[in-house]
Design a protein around this motif. Sequence first.
Motif, PDB file in Angstrom:
ATOM      1  N   ILE A  90      -7.884  -3.424  12.464  1.00 18.07           N
ATOM      2  CA  ILE A  90      -7.062  -2.296  12.007  1.00 18.07           C
ATOM      3  C   ILE A  90      -7.831  -0.978  12.051  1.00 18.07           C
ATOM      4  CG2 ILE A  90      -5.736  -1.385  10.049  1.00 18.07           C
ATOM      5  CD1 ILE A  90      -4.490  -3.791  11.565  1.00 18.07           C
ATOM      6  N   VAL A  91      -9.062  -0.985  11.589  1.00 17.48           N
ATOM      7  CA  VAL A  91      -9.830   0.261  11.553  1.00 17.48           C
ATOM      8  C   VAL A  91     -11.056   0.166  12.469  1.00 17.48           C
ATOM      9  CG1 VAL A  91     -11.224   1.788  10.111  1.00 17.48           C
ATOM     10  CG2 VAL A  91      -9.074   0.867   9.234  1.00 17.48           C
TER      11      VAL A  91
ATOM     12  N   LYS B  13      -8.899  10.550   7.454  1.00 16.46           N
ATOM     13  CA  LYS B  13      -8.105   9.972   6.356  1.00 16.46           C
ATOM     14  C   LYS B  13      -8.972   9.793   5.104  1.00 16.46           C
ATOM     15  CE  LYS B  13      -4.923   6.631   4.682  1.00 16.46           C
ATOM     16  NZ  LYS B  13      -4.217   5.378   4.759  1.00 16.46           N
TER      17      LYS B  13
ATOM     18  N   VAL C 265      -3.464   1.622  -4.736  1.00 15.39           N
ATOM     19  CA  VAL C 265      -3.621   2.250  -3.419  1.00 15.39           C
ATOM     20  C   VAL C 265      -5.021   1.954  -2.859  1.00 15.39           C
ATOM     21  CG1 VAL C 265      -3.862   4.484  -2.230  1.00 15.39           C
ATOM     22  CG2 VAL C 265      -1.939   4.107  -3.766  1.00 15.39           C
ATOM     23  N   TRP C 266      -6.046   2.098  -3.727  1.00 14.27           N
ATOM     24  CA  TRP C 266      -7.429   1.853  -3.288  1.00 14.27           C
ATOM     25  C   TRP C 266      -7.662   0.386  -2.926  1.00 14.27           C
ATOM     26  CZ3 TRP C 266     -11.620   4.530  -1.823  1.00 14.27           C
ATOM     27  CH2 TRP C 266     -11.620   5.920  -2.042  1.00 14.27           C
TER      28      TRP C 266
ATOM     29  N   ILE D 278      -0.905   7.985  10.887  1.00 14.95           N
ATOM     30  CA  ILE D 278       0.249   7.689  11.749  1.00 14.95           C
ATOM     31  C   ILE D 278       0.025   8.185  13.184  1.00 14.95           C
ATOM     32  CG2 ILE D 278       2.713   8.070  12.079  1.00 14.95           C
ATOM     33  CD1 ILE D 278       3.113   7.448   9.234  1.00 14.95           C
TER      34      ILE D 278
ATOM     35  N   VAL E 101      -8.265  11.233   1.400  1.00 13.18           N
ATOM     36  CA  VAL E 101      -8.130  10.326   0.251  1.00 13.18           C
ATOM     37  C   VAL E 101      -9.131  10.675  -0.847  1.00 13.18           C
ATOM     38  CG1 VAL E 101      -8.552   7.945  -0.439  1.00 13.18           C
ATOM     39  CG2 VAL E 101      -7.138   8.410   1.539  1.00 13.18           C
TER      40      VAL E 101
ATOM     41  N   LYS F  70      -2.984   8.978  14.328  1.00 17.57           N
ATOM     42  CA  LYS F  70      -4.258   8.319  14.701  1.00 17.57           C
ATOM     43  C   LYS F  70      -4.986   9.115  15.795  1.00 17.57           C
ATOM     44  CE  LYS F  70      -3.736   3.588  13.136  1.00 17.57           C
ATOM     45  NZ  LYS F  70      -2.445   3.472  12.433  1.00 17.57           N
TER      46      LYS F  70
ATOM     47  N   HIS G  36       0.841  -1.208   0.000  1.00 14.42           N
ATOM     48  CA  HIS G  36       0.000   0.000   0.000  1.00 14.42           C
ATOM     49  C   HIS G  36       0.872   1.252   0.000  1.00 14.42           C
ATOM     50  CE1 HIS G  36      -3.403   2.590   0.989  1.00 14.42           C
ATOM     51  NE2 HIS G  36      -2.819   2.980   2.096  1.00 14.42           N
ATOM     52  N   VAL G  37       1.884   1.283   0.882  1.00 17.42           N
ATOM     53  CA  VAL G  37       2.760   2.457   0.969  1.00 17.42           C
ATOM     54  C   VAL G  37       3.597   2.613  -0.298  1.00 17.42           C
ATOM     55  CG1 VAL G  37       4.654   3.507   2.278  1.00 17.42           C
ATOM     56  CG2 VAL G  37       2.773   2.424   3.495  1.00 17.42           C
TER      57      VAL G  37
ATOM     58  N   VAL H  50       1.344   4.132  -2.781  1.00 17.72           N
ATOM     59  CA  VAL H  50       1.119   5.537  -2.407  1.00 17.72           C
ATOM     60  C   VAL H  50       2.270   6.406  -2.907  1.00 17.72           C
ATOM     61  CG1 VAL H  50       1.211   7.105  -0.416  1.00 17.72           C
ATOM     62  CG2 VAL H  50      -0.393   5.198  -0.405  1.00 17.72           C
TER      63      VAL H  50
ATOM     64  N   GLY I 280      -5.612  -0.422   0.151  1.00 17.58           N
ATOM     65  CA  GLY I 280      -6.157   0.340   1.274  1.00 17.58           C
ATOM     66  C   GLY I 280      -7.449  -0.275   1.790  1.00 17.58           C
ATOM     67  N   LEU I 281      -8.342  -0.670   0.864  1.00 20.39           N
ATOM     68  CA  LEU I 281      -9.601  -1.306   1.277  1.00 20.39           C
ATOM     69  C   LEU I 281      -9.341  -2.671   1.897  1.00 20.39           C
ATOM     70  CD1 LEU I 281     -11.901  -0.140  -1.652  1.00 20.39           C
ATOM     71  CD2 LEU I 281     -11.961   0.621   0.740  1.00 20.39           C
TER      72      LEU I 281
ATOM     73  N   TRP J  65       2.067   6.838  -6.654  1.00 21.12           N
ATOM     74  CA  TRP J  65       0.960   7.747  -7.019  1.00 21.12           C
ATOM     75  C   TRP J  65       1.328   9.197  -6.724  1.00 21.12           C
ATOM     76  CZ3 TRP J  65      -4.355   8.154  -4.051  1.00 21.12           C
ATOM     77  CH2 TRP J  65      -5.259   8.903  -4.827  1.00 21.12           C
TER      78      TRP J  65
ATOM     79  N   LEU K 250      -6.811  -3.317   3.705  1.00 17.11           N
ATOM     80  CA  LEU K 250      -6.403  -2.980   5.077  1.00 17.11           C
ATOM     81  C   LEU K 250      -7.628  -2.627   5.930  1.00 17.11           C
ATOM     82  CD1 LEU K 250      -3.226  -0.885   4.228  1.00 17.11           C
ATOM     83  CD2 LEU K 250      -3.238  -3.014   5.538  1.00 17.11           C
ATOM     84  N   VAL K 251      -8.586  -1.925   5.332  1.00 18.95           N
ATOM     85  CA  VAL K 251      -9.814  -1.568   6.072  1.00 18.95           C
ATOM     86  C   VAL K 251     -10.528  -2.840   6.537  1.00 18.95           C
ATOM     87  CG1 VAL K 251     -12.135  -0.579   5.823  1.00 18.95           C
ATOM     88  CG2 VAL K 251     -10.142   0.664   4.960  1.00 18.95           C
TER      89      VAL K 251
HETATM   90  C1  HEM Z   1      -7.370   5.140  -1.277  1.00 20.61           C
HETATM   91  C2  HEM Z   1      -7.874   4.750  -0.184  1.00 20.61           C
HETATM   92  C3  HEM Z   1      -7.062   4.377   1.068  1.00 20.61           C
HETATM   93  C4  HEM Z   1      -7.489   3.523   2.047  1.00 20.61           C
HETATM   94  C5  HEM Z   1      -8.823   2.779   2.085  1.00 20.61           C
HETATM   95  C6  HEM Z   1      -6.418   3.447   3.040  1.00 20.61           C
HETATM   96  C7  HEM Z   1      -6.476   2.673   4.209  1.00 20.61           C
HETATM   97  C8  HEM Z   1      -5.388   2.441   5.023  1.00 20.61           C
HETATM   98  C9  HEM Z   1      -5.410   1.586   6.204  1.00 20.61           C
HETATM   99  C10 HEM Z   1      -6.630   0.886   6.738  1.00 20.61           C
HETATM  100  C11 HEM Z   1      -4.148   1.540   6.704  1.00 20.61           C
HETATM  101  C12 HEM Z   1      -3.628   0.685   7.892  1.00 20.61           C
HETATM  102  C13 HEM Z   1      -3.470   1.527   9.086  1.00 20.61           C
HETATM  103  C14 HEM Z   1      -2.792   0.686  10.192  1.00 20.61           C
HETATM  104  O1  HEM Z   1      -2.092  -0.260   9.901  1.00 20.61           O
HETATM  105  O2  HEM Z   1      -2.958   1.039  11.355  1.00 20.61           O
HETATM  106  C15 HEM Z   1      -3.331   2.381   5.859  1.00 20.61           C
HETATM  107  C16 HEM Z   1      -1.990   2.597   6.065  1.00 20.61           C
HETATM  108  C17 HEM Z   1      -1.324   3.637   5.481  1.00 20.61           C
HETATM  109  N1  HEM Z   1      -1.818   4.485   4.510  1.00 20.61           N
HETATM  110 FE1  HEM Z   1      -3.566   4.321   3.534  1.00 20.61          FE
HETATM  111  N2  HEM Z   1      -5.367   4.255   2.660  1.00 20.61           N
HETATM  112  C18 HEM Z   1      -5.733   4.857   1.453  1.00 20.61           C
HETATM  113  C19 HEM Z   1      -4.982   5.775   0.763  1.00 20.61           C
HETATM  114  C20 HEM Z   1      -3.809   6.298   1.232  1.00 20.61           C
HETATM  115  C21 HEM Z   1      -3.157   7.459   0.676  1.00 20.61           C
HETATM  116  C22 HEM Z   1      -3.673   8.266  -0.529  1.00 20.61           C
HETATM  117  C23 HEM Z   1      -2.028   7.686   1.424  1.00 20.61           C
HETATM  118  C24 HEM Z   1      -0.986   8.767   1.309  1.00 20.61           C
HETATM  119  C25 HEM Z   1      -1.021   9.761   0.466  1.00 20.61           C
HETATM  120  C26 HEM Z   1      -1.970   6.632   2.436  1.00 20.61           C
HETATM  121  C27 HEM Z   1      -0.943   6.483   3.356  1.00 20.61           C
HETATM  122  C28 HEM Z   1      -0.845   5.427   4.244  1.00 20.61           C
HETATM  123  C29 HEM Z   1       0.329   5.152   5.079  1.00 20.61           C
HETATM  124  C30 HEM Z   1       1.634   5.947   5.081  1.00 20.61           C
HETATM  125  C31 HEM Z   1       0.029   4.007   5.840  1.00 20.61           C
HETATM  126  C32 HEM Z   1       0.948   3.275   6.846  1.00 20.61           C
HETATM  127  C33 HEM Z   1       0.683   3.828   8.218  1.00 20.61           C
HETATM  128  C34 HEM Z   1       1.421   3.020   9.287  1.00 20.61           C
HETATM  129  O3  HEM Z   1       2.493   2.482   9.024  1.00 20.61           O
HETATM  130  O4  HEM Z   1       0.906   2.948  10.405  1.00 20.61           O
HETATM  131  N3  HEM Z   1      -3.060   5.824   2.292  1.00 20.61           N
HETATM  132  N4  HEM Z   1      -4.105   2.922   4.849  1.00 20.61           N
END
Ligand code: HEM
Length: 149
Positions: free
Chosen positions: A83-84, A94, A70-71, A146, A98, A148, A16-17, A20, A74-75, A23, A77-78
């Motif tokens: 986690i969420v 967030k 990313v989507w 991060i 997004v 939170k 995911h990262v 990101v 990210g979903l 993108w 992860l949701v």
């Molecule tokens: C597009 C829809 C997105 C969804 C549904 C989503 C959802 C999530 C979720 C559920 C996590 C896990 C959080 C955790 O582990 O505690 C996560 C981690 C993360 N997301 Fe997304 N995200 C999205 C887009 C983005 C975007 C656009 C960025 C940055 C521009 C981003 C940056 C990050 C980062 C840096 C982490 C890691 C955080 C960590 O290490 O704790 N995400 N994301």
Amino acid sequence: MSDFLASVYPWTKALHVIAVITWMAGIFYLPRLYVYHAEEVEKGSATDLLFQKMERRLLRAIMNPAMIAVWILGLALVFTPGIVSWSEVWPWTKAAGVLGMSWFHHWLGYRRKDFLAGNNVRSGRTYRVMNEVPTVFLVLIILSVIVKF
Ligand code: HEM
């Protein structure tokens, strides 16, 4: 399914990262191309066609696939158990960031079509200002996920 998601959680988050970062590289570079395309390039010239090619490849070959990844990740992860929690604030802030970032991606897509059709009406100054928009969404997204709060 949720057991599988739980077992691959670190991989899903790492991918995911990575998506990101890819993108965001395009989201911050494409408006820069539009600044010089609007200020320095004559319509229909060889340079105009070159800029159109660079913009098309950046959007289609890098930004679109990265945004989709990313989507999807990210979903995933949701839907990973634990986690969420939607009773907290950060998933909502967030999500707002997004959706804003995704809107800006599509806005860039429409502007590319303006240049393609030879009817870009926006100035280089407008694209310089718009180049700051994703910074605002990025700060909101990163602080949300991060810190939170
Ligand atoms: C597009 C829809 C997105 C969804 C549904 C989503 C959802 C999530 C979720 C559920 C996590 C896990 C959080 C955790 O582990 O505690 C996560 C981690 C993360 N997301 Fe997304 N995200 C999205 C887009 C983005 C975007 C656009 C960025 C940055 C521009 C981003 C940056 C990050 C980062 C840096 C982490 C890691 C955080 C960590 O290490 O704790 N995400 N994301």
